[in-house]
Design a protein around this motif. Structure first.
Motif, mmCIF file in Angstrom:
data_model
loop_
_atom_site.group_PDB
_atom_site.id
_atom_site.type_symbol
_atom_site.label_atom_id
_atom_site.label_comp_id
_atom_site.label_asym_id
_atom_site.label_seq_id
_atom_site.Cartn_x
_atom_site.Cartn_y
_atom_site.Cartn_z
ATOM 1 N N TYR A 13 57.415 29.543 34.204
ATOM 2 C CA TYR A 13 56.186 28.756 34.312
ATOM 3 C C TYR A 13 55.031 29.571 33.729
ATOM 4 O O TYR A 13 54.398 30.364 34.434
ATOM 5 C CB TYR A 13 55.920 28.376 35.773
ATOM 6 N N PRO A 14 54.741 29.417 32.442
ATOM 7 C CA PRO A 14 53.716 30.235 31.789
ATOM 8 C C PRO A 14 52.341 30.133 32.441
ATOM 9 O O PRO A 14 51.559 31.089 32.407
ATOM 10 C CB PRO A 14 53.687 29.680 30.363
ATOM 11 N N GLY A 15 52.034 28.989 33.039
ATOM 12 C CA GLY A 15 50.746 28.842 33.708
ATOM 13 C C GLY A 15 50.547 29.878 34.793
ATOM 14 O O GLY A 15 49.426 30.344 35.020
ATOM 15 N N MET B 175 51.979 17.884 42.268
ATOM 16 C CA MET B 175 52.270 19.326 42.371
ATOM 17 C C MET B 175 51.982 19.991 41.031
ATOM 18 O O MET B 175 52.426 19.531 40.005
ATOM 19 C CB MET B 175 53.741 19.538 42.760
ATOM 20 N N SER B 176 51.236 21.090 41.021
ATOM 21 C CA SER B 176 50.913 21.772 39.770
ATOM 22 C C SER B 176 52.084 22.614 39.325
ATOM 23 O O SER B 176 52.943 23.004 40.122
ATOM 24 C CB SER B 176 49.675 22.671 39.960
ATOM 25 N N ALA B 177 52.113 22.937 38.004
ATOM 26 C CA ALA B 177 53.200 23.759 37.478
ATOM 27 C C ALA B 177 53.214 25.135 38.102
ATOM 28 O O ALA B 177 54.243 25.786 38.172
ATOM 29 C CB ALA B 177 53.080 23.854 35.956
ATOM 30 N N LEU C 181 54.613 22.867 32.155
ATOM 31 C CA LEU C 181 53.190 23.094 31.913
ATOM 32 C C LEU C 181 52.312 22.101 32.652
ATOM 33 O O LEU C 181 51.350 22.477 33.313
ATOM 34 C CB LEU C 181 52.868 23.042 30.413
ATOM 35 N N CYS C 182 52.615 20.804 32.541
ATOM 36 C CA CYS C 182 51.722 19.792 33.107
ATOM 37 C C CYS C 182 52.311 19.064 34.300
ATOM 38 O O CYS C 182 51.628 18.230 34.912
ATOM 39 C CB CYS C 182 51.298 18.796 32.035
ATOM 40 N N SER C 183 53.566 19.350 34.640
ATOM 41 C CA SER C 183 54.262 18.752 35.778
ATOM 42 C C SER C 183 54.575 17.269 35.618
ATOM 43 O O SER C 183 55.006 16.621 36.579
ATOM 44 C CB SER C 183 53.469 18.964 37.081
ATOM 45 N N ALA C 184 54.381 16.695 34.443
ATOM 46 C CA ALA C 184 54.724 15.294 34.227
ATOM 47 C C ALA C 184 56.240 15.120 34.268
ATOM 48 O O ALA C 184 56.977 15.931 33.689
ATOM 49 C CB ALA C 184 54.170 14.807 32.896
#
Length: 271
Positions: free
Chosen positions: A184-186, A1-3, A25-28
């Motif tokens: 979520y800045p993205g 899943m993306s941020a 940011l990276c969903s890790a």
């Protein structure tokens, strides 16, 4: 899943924040506690917010962020107040000088068109962009700020950037000390990319935690950003550049900000 498509985690009863279960940011999922801060001395502090701010670090991309972001109810309570220096027209002559140096640099890459300033605060950037021939437009989440801006003759709206439906309209979008406030800045960068014209320019500023000035304040236990109530993120230059590139922007110029302590300014072009 993306941020950009993360579903908010439900906060526990009585909690003021939606907790992050992965890097915003990276969903890790590899995130761990970095340190804590005290936001109880912040000018806008309200008892609905826990005074303890817990800062996390992503083991995958190195991003630093709070353990969660405000619920809608808490955000509305915090946003019910405004810093005096963030009211339209505040200290307008001194802010005009600061904004002129920004607008002059941006105008080298975008000579005209509509300039959208997100979270316009005291309005100085838009007032000054208008002097350079740009058509000014502003977004802010505080209704009173929007009303005050309209009274000064600037097209202003109380709306979220991600909900704006004007694809390809803007030649410049400024996110001046905004992305660190977004859960979520993205998502903000996705919206900016959609709203900018093909050769449009993005201006962004934010605190830069990976610099000597930041470390010096840390060494003296005098860094205000660990207790910055309204911030959810601390960016490094390297991580922000990679985030820009991930979302279709080419960084063009870096500068040290004169607006706030320890901040950086970045100009980027939409690819």
């Amino acid at each position: 899943m993306s941020a950009s498509t993360v579903t908010p985690t439900t906060p526990a009863p009585g909690r003021s924040r939606h907790p992050y279960d992965a890097c915003p940011l990276c969903s890790a999922p590899d995130i761990s506690e970095l340190r804590t801060g005290d936001c109880s001395h912040h000018a806008l502090y309200k008892p609905v917010v826990s005074p303890l701010m817990v800062w996390m670090r992503c083991g995958a991309c190195g991003h630093v962020f709070t353990e969660g972001y405000f619920t809608d109810e808490v955000r509305a309570e915090v946003f019910s107040s405004t810093h005096p220096n963030q009211r339209p027209g505040a200290d307008f002559e001194q802010n005009r000088y600061l904004s002129a140096r920004i607008v002059e640099r941006v105008a080298r890459h975008a000579p005209g068109g509509t300039w959208l300033d997100v979270g316009f605060g005291n309005g100085s950037l838009l007032f000054t962009a208008e002097e350079w021939g740009f058509e000014p437009q502003g977004l802010d989440l505080r209704p009173a700020t929007v009303q005050a801006m309209r009274a000064l003759g600037i097209d202003a709206h109380c709306a979220d950037l991600t909900a704006l439906d004007e694809p390809g309209r803007y030649s410049v979008i400024s996110l001046a000390d905004v992305l660190e406030h977004m859960p979520y800045p993205g998502q903000g960068l996705v919206a900016a990319h959609r709203l900018l014209r093909e050769d449009g320019v993005l201006f962004a500023s934010m605190p830069h935690y990976d610099c000597a000035a930041w470390r010096l304040l840390d060494a003296h236990n005098a860094n205000p950003y660990w207790g910055e109530l309204e911030h959810f993120h601390n960016f490094s230059r390297a991580r922000f550049y990679s985030l820009l590139e991930e979302h279709g922007f080419e960084p063009l110029q870096y500068a040290v900000s004169e607006r706030y302590r320890l901040c950086m300014e970045v100009i980027a072009r939409r690819r």
